[in-house]
Design a protein around this motif. Structure first.
Motif, mmCIF file in Angstrom:
data_model
loop_
_atom_site.group_PDB
_atom_site.id
_atom_site.type_symbol
_atom_site.label_atom_id
_atom_site.label_comp_id
_atom_site.label_asym_id
_atom_site.label_seq_id
_atom_site.Cartn_x
_atom_site.Cartn_y
_atom_site.Cartn_z
ATOM 1 N N ASP A 304 0.826 -1.210 0.000
ATOM 2 C CA ASP A 304 0.000 0.000 0.000
ATOM 3 C C ASP A 304 0.857 1.255 0.000
ATOM 4 N N GLN A 305 1.992 1.208 0.721
ATOM 5 C CA GLN A 305 2.851 2.379 0.791
ATOM 6 C C GLN A 305 3.430 2.729 -0.578
ATOM 7 N N ARG A 306 3.643 1.717 -1.414
ATOM 8 C CA ARG A 306 4.168 1.960 -2.752
ATOM 9 C C ARG A 306 3.072 2.252 -3.764
ATOM 10 N N GLY A 307 1.829 2.310 -3.305
ATOM 11 C CA GLY A 307 0.731 2.603 -4.217
ATOM 12 C C GLY A 307 0.069 1.381 -4.796
ATOM 13 N N GLY A 308 0.282 0.187 -4.208
ATOM 14 C CA GLY A 308 -0.352 -1.023 -4.686
ATOM 15 C C GLY A 308 0.529 -1.799 -5.635
ATOM 16 N N GLY A 310 -0.546 -2.654 -8.743
ATOM 17 C CA GLY A 310 -0.955 -2.428 -10.122
ATOM 18 C C GLY A 310 -1.729 -3.603 -10.671
#
Length: 405
Positions: A304-308, A310
Motif C-alpha cells: 500500500d505504501q508503494r501505491g499497490g 498495479g
C-alpha cells in the motif's frame, strides 16, 4: 418504649461492624505487591487518595457541624437571613481545591511518564538502577480463547496458562491477541495492559519477591472469560533456569500447525509446555498470517505504501471473510479465505493447515494479470471467466523487498 425500636434500627449497623474483621482475610495485593512497578502505582493511588481527603474530610466534618449548630432547636445560633457573600470564604473555598488539583496534576503527570508501560525500566527497586549491560527477559504473550500463551524467545520454549519469571531481572512483555481484545493483568507485578488482535502492546515490569501469584484477563471476552486465569511464579534466577531446562526436556513442539489447533476456543485449559517454538511465530500472530500462504499485514502495508501492485495484483483478492461470519478457530472453512501471499515460499506453502485438515488450502502460486493461471483449484474457474478475448501483456509480480520500477 423507644429503646426496642432503636435497637432494631441499630442491628444492621452492628452486624456490619462485626463483619469488619473478616476484611483482614482479603488480599491487598494492589497496595502490597511484589514488584517495584506495581508498588509505585500503589503509592500513586495512596498519594492521590490522601490529597483528595484533604478536601473530603473537612467538608464532611463541616457538614455535620453546620447541621448540628444551626438545627431548629438551637435558638442561640447566629441568624443572618440577608447574608450572601464573604470574600475571605470565597478565597478559601476556591484556593484550597485549586492547590489540590495542581498537586494531583503534577503527581499524575510525573507518574504517567515514569510508569509508562512502554518505557524500559530505569530501576528494579529503590536505589537499584538497571545496568547498561542488563538485558530484560522478553516474554511474548498471546491472548487466546480462553487461555494465555507465553513464548520465551531467549529460552526457545513456550507455555500455556503458566508464567514463570526470575526475581530481580527486568521483564519485557510483547502482548497481542488472536481474536478479540483482552487485558493482561498481574496485580502483583504491574498494571493491566490491553491485548488486541493485529496489534502489539508492551509492558515493562519486574518482580522483587519470589512466590506464587495469579494473573487474569481484566476485559470481558466471551463465555470463558471468568476462567481465563493463569499462574504466575516468581523464582530465583537458579530456579528459573531449572524450570526452563525441565520445559526444554519434557515439552513438545509449538509450530504454526500446533498453534492453529491451540487457537480453537476452549476453557479451563491445563498447564502445557512446549520445548521448541517455530521461529517468528509471535510476529505472524501479530501480523495475522499464521495460516500458510496468507499475506502478512506488514507485507500488505508495504504494498500500500508503494501505491499497490498495479495490474499484477488484480487476482490476489481472495475473499477477506475469515473472521466475518465465524470466529477464528471455528467452522469447517474458517481459514481458507484470505488475501494470499504473492511470493512463493516452499517452507511456508508446505506447512499443513491445522484447522482444515480435510480441506487443505490450494497452494498453487497466485500470479498477476496476463500471466498463466492455475490449471486446478478454486482460482482456475475464476481465471477463465475473467479472461478477456484480447491478449494481455505479461507483467512481472512486484517484489516485497525491492521497490517497484
Amino acid at each position: 418504649m423507644k429503646s426496642p425500636h432503636l435497637f432494631m434500627r441499630a442491628r444492621p449497623i452492628m452486624a456490619a461492624i462485626c463483619l469488619l474483621p473478616l476484611l483482614s482475610g482479603c488480599g491487598m495485593i494492589v497496595l502490597d505487591p511484589a514488584g517495584d512497578v506495581a508498588r509505585q502505582q500503589g503509592d500513586l493511588v495512596v498519594i492521590s487518595t490522601l490529597l483528595m481527603l484533604i478536601i473530603i474530610v473537612p467538608v464532611m466534618a463541616l457538614t455535620c457541624w453546620f447541621a448540628w449548630k444551626y438545627r431548629a432547636a438551637n435558638t442561640q445560633a447566629t441568624y443572618k437571613p440577608d447574608w450572601d457573600h464573604s470574600t475571605q470564604l470565597e478565597l478559601l473555598i476556591w484556593a484550597v481545591p485549586l492547590l489540590i488539583i495542581i498537586c494531583l496534576g503534577a503527581v499524575t503527570w510525573v507518574g504517567t511518564h515514569l510508569l509508562d508501560p512502554y518505557r524500559p525500566l530505569a530501576r528494579t527497586a529503590p536505589g537499584q538502577p538497571v545496568g547498561a549491560d542488563v538485558e530484560p527477559l522478553e516474554v511474548q504473550v498471546v491472548a487466546l480463547h480462553w487461555k494465555w500463551l507465553f513464548i520465551y524467545p531467549e529460552q526457545g520454549i513456550a507455555t500455556v496458562n503458566e508464567l514463570a519469571v526470575p526475581e530481580g531481572r527486568p521483564l519485557k512483555f510483547r502482548i497481542s491477541s488472536s481474536s478479540v481484545m483482552n487485558s493482561f493483568y498481574v496485580p502483583a507485578m504491574a498494571g493491566q495492559i490491553y491485548a488486541m488482535p493485529g496489534m502489539e502492546t508492551k509492558l515493562h515490569a519486574v518482580f522483587n519477591e519470589t512466590g506464587n501469584y495469579e494473573g487474569f484477563s481484566a476485559n470481558y471476552s466471551g463465555a470463558g472469560f471468568s476462567n481465563m486465569r493463569f499462574g504466575v511464579r516468581s523464582m530465583t534466577p537458579t530456579g528459573f533456569e531449572r524450570w526452563a531446562a525441565q520445559a526444554k526436556n519434557r515439552g513438545t513442539t509449538l509450530d504454526r500447525a500446533t498453534y492453529l489447533k491451540l487457537e480453537r476456543p476452549s476453557e479451563k485449559e491445563p498447564v502445557r509446555r512446549y520445548a521448541t517454538v517455530e521461529t517468528g511465530l509471535f510476529d505472524r500472530v501479530v501480523n495475522m498470517c499464521v495460516e500458510p500462504g496468507k499475506m502478512c499485514m506488514h507485507d500488505m502495508m508495504a504494498i500500500d505504501q508503494r501505491g499497490g501492485m498495479g495490474r499484477a495484483g488484480l487476482y490476489n483478492v481472495r475473499e477477506l471473510s475469515y473472521d466475518k461470519f465465524a470466529a477464528r478457530g471455528t467452522g469447517a472453512t474458517a481459514s481458507d479465505r484470505y488475501i494470499a501471499e504473492n511470493c512463493s515460499n516452499p517452507e511456508l506453502l508446505g506447512t499443513s493447515l491445522a484447522r482444515v485438515e480435510d480441506q487443505p488450502v490450494d497452494l498453487a502460486q497466485l500470479t498477476g494479470a496476463g500471466l498463466s493461471r492455475p490449471r486446478s483449484g478454486p482460482l482456475a474457474a475464476k481465471s477463465q471467466t475473467d479472461k478477456p478475448s484480447s491478449a494481455r501483456p505479461a507483467l512481472t509480480p512486484v517484489s516485497l523487498t525491492e521497490p517497484a520500477s
